[in-house]
Design a protein around this motif. Sequence first.
Motif, PDB file in Angstrom:
ATOM      1  N   ASP A  70       0.817  -1.226   0.000  1.00  0.00           N
ATOM      2  CA  ASP A  70       0.000   0.000   0.000  1.00  0.00           C
ATOM      3  C   ASP A  70       0.849   1.274   0.000  1.00  0.00           C
ATOM      4  O   ASP A  70       0.330   2.380   0.033  1.00  0.00           O
ATOM      5  CB  ASP A  70      -0.978  -0.007   1.172  1.00  0.00           C
ATOM      6  CG  ASP A  70      -0.285   0.021   2.534  1.00  0.00           C
ATOM      7  OD1 ASP A  70       0.960   0.172   2.600  1.00  0.00           O
ATOM      8  OD2 ASP A  70      -0.993  -0.126   3.547  1.00  0.00           O
ATOM      9  N   LYS A  71       2.168   1.111  -0.017  1.00  0.00           N
ATOM     10  CA  LYS A  71       3.125   2.239  -0.070  1.00  0.00           C
ATOM     11  C   LYS A  71       3.056   3.156   1.144  1.00  0.00           C
ATOM     12  O   LYS A  71       3.508   4.297   1.103  1.00  0.00           O
ATOM     13  CB  LYS A  71       2.930   3.075  -1.342  1.00  0.00           C
ATOM     14  CG  LYS A  71       3.010   2.288  -2.628  1.00  0.00           C
ATOM     15  CD  LYS A  71       4.429   2.048  -3.019  1.00  0.00           C
ATOM     16  CE  LYS A  71       4.509   1.523  -4.443  1.00  0.00           C
ATOM     17  NZ  LYS A  71       5.305   0.338  -4.579  1.00  0.00           N
ATOM     18  N   LYS A  72       2.501   2.669   2.267  1.00  0.00           N
ATOM     19  CA  LYS A  72       2.419   3.494   3.481  1.00  0.00           C
ATOM     20  C   LYS A  72       3.601   3.274   4.415  1.00  0.00           C
ATOM     21  O   LYS A  72       3.867   4.088   5.283  1.00  0.00           O
ATOM     22  CB  LYS A  72       1.110   3.212   4.216  1.00  0.00           C
ATOM     23  CG  LYS A  72      -0.105   3.713   3.455  1.00  0.00           C
ATOM     24  CD  LYS A  72      -1.365   3.517   4.251  1.00  0.00           C
ATOM     25  CE  LYS A  72      -2.564   4.052   3.470  1.00  0.00           C
ATOM     26  NZ  LYS A  72      -3.813   3.906   4.208  1.00  0.00           N
ATOM     27  N   LYS A  73       4.296   2.166   4.243  1.00  0.00           N
ATOM     28  CA  LYS A  73       5.459   1.841   5.075  1.00  0.00           C
ATOM     29  C   LYS A  73       6.661   1.560   4.189  1.00  0.00           C
ATOM     30  O   LYS A  73       6.520   1.089   3.066  1.00  0.00           O
ATOM     31  CB  LYS A  73       5.182   0.606   5.953  1.00  0.00           C
ATOM     32  CG  LYS A  73       4.112   0.819   7.008  1.00  0.00           C
ATOM     33  CD  LYS A  73       4.625   1.703   8.117  1.00  0.00           C
ATOM     34  CE  LYS A  73       3.568   1.871   9.212  1.00  0.00           C
ATOM     35  NZ  LYS A  73       4.057   2.727  10.293  1.00  0.00           N
ATOM     36  N   CYS A  74       7.818   1.852   4.728  1.00  0.00           N
ATOM     37  CA  CYS A  74       9.069   1.604   4.012  1.00  0.00           C
ATOM     38  C   CYS A  74      10.012   0.905   4.988  1.00  0.00           C
ATOM     39  O   CYS A  74      10.325   1.449   6.045  1.00  0.00           O
ATOM     40  CB  CYS A  74       9.676   2.917   3.540  1.00  0.00           C
ATOM     41  SG  CYS A  74      11.254   2.720   2.696  1.00  0.00           S
ATOM     42  N   THR A  75      10.435  -0.302   4.639  1.00  0.00           N
ATOM     43  CA  THR A  75      11.427  -0.995   5.446  1.00  0.00           C
ATOM     44  C   THR A  75      12.799  -0.615   4.908  1.00  0.00           C
ATOM     45  O   THR A  75      13.100  -0.820   3.733  1.00  0.00           O
ATOM     46  CB  THR A  75      11.234  -2.523   5.384  1.00  0.00           C
ATOM     47  OG1 THR A  75       9.926  -2.826   5.893  1.00  0.00           O
ATOM     48  CG2 THR A  75      12.279  -3.246   6.215  1.00  0.00           C
ATOM     49  N   VAL A  76      13.589  -0.006   5.781  1.00  0.00           N
ATOM     50  CA  VAL A  76      14.921   0.445   5.388  1.00  0.00           C
ATOM     51  C   VAL A  76      15.957  -0.427   6.089  1.00  0.00           C
ATOM     52  O   VAL A  76      15.906  -0.610   7.302  1.00  0.00           O
ATOM     53  CB  VAL A  76      15.154   1.923   5.764  1.00  0.00           C
ATOM     54  CG1 VAL A  76      16.547   2.380   5.322  1.00  0.00           C
ATOM     55  CG2 VAL A  76      14.086   2.823   5.164  1.00  0.00           C
ATOM     56  N   THR A  77      16.877  -0.979   5.299  1.00  0.00           N
ATOM     57  CA  THR A  77      18.015  -1.701   5.866  1.00  0.00           C
ATOM     58  C   THR A  77      19.195  -0.741   5.878  1.00  0.00           C
ATOM     59  O   THR A  77      19.646  -0.283   4.826  1.00  0.00           O
ATOM     60  CB  THR A  77      18.356  -2.956   5.045  1.00  0.00           C
ATOM     61  OG1 THR A  77      17.199  -3.784   4.968  1.00  0.00           O
ATOM     62  CG2 THR A  77      19.490  -3.730   5.697  1.00  0.00           C
ATOM     63  N   PHE A  78      19.640  -0.402   7.077  1.00  0.00           N
ATOM     64  CA  PHE A  78      20.797   0.469   7.269  1.00  0.00           C
ATOM     65  C   PHE A  78      22.018  -0.436   7.418  1.00  0.00           C
ATOM     66  O   PHE A  78      22.028  -1.317   8.277  1.00  0.00           O
ATOM     67  CB  PHE A  78      20.631   1.313   8.533  1.00  0.00           C
ATOM     68  CG  PHE A  78      19.483   2.277   8.495  1.00  0.00           C
ATOM     69  CD1 PHE A  78      19.676   3.586   8.091  1.00  0.00           C
ATOM     70  CD2 PHE A  78      18.213   1.884   8.882  1.00  0.00           C
ATOM     71  CE1 PHE A  78      18.620   4.489   8.076  1.00  0.00           C
ATOM     72  CE2 PHE A  78      17.141   2.778   8.865  1.00  0.00           C
ATOM     73  CZ  PHE A  78      17.356   4.086   8.456  1.00  0.00           C
ATOM     74  N   THR A  79      23.040  -0.233   6.594  1.00  0.00           N
ATOM     75  CA  THR A  79      24.227  -1.076   6.638  1.00  0.00           C
ATOM     76  C   THR A  79      25.489  -0.222   6.750  1.00  0.00           C
ATOM     77  O   THR A  79      25.650   0.756   6.022  1.00  0.00           O
ATOM     78  CB  THR A  79      24.325  -1.950   5.373  1.00  0.00           C
ATOM     79  OG1 THR A  79      23.141  -2.739   5.261  1.00  0.00           O
ATOM     80  CG2 THR A  79      25.536  -2.873   5.429  1.00  0.00           C
TER      81      THR A  79
END
Length: 105
Positions: free
Chosen positions: A10-19
């Motif tokens: 639904d494009k309401k959340k963004c999972t970000v992987t910080f490396t």
Amino acid sequence: MALKKTFSKDKKKCTVTFTVSAEAAQGAKKINIAGDFNSWSSTDTPLKQGKDGSFSVKLELDADKEYQFRYLLDGYKWENDWKADKYIPAPYSNADNSVVVTKAK
């Protein structure tokens, strides 16, 4: 260092992987991330170390926002993400903060 983004259907959340790469970790034993998303806590969000010496953490953030953040190496050395989406001056120091932008393309 890198930011990998995956959006919910639904494009309401963004999972970000910080490396943080092994090179950028500079021999650190522990790394935490502090930013808008955790009230700038220097202890609430530790990164996990991988076998290759890099550190990473996945965070689910609201989409269509910008979040400032920095990494804290071994509890005393602040580092920016070398590949952040942009940088803005930090309000309480002479350094810049890294910024991740969670806008779907």
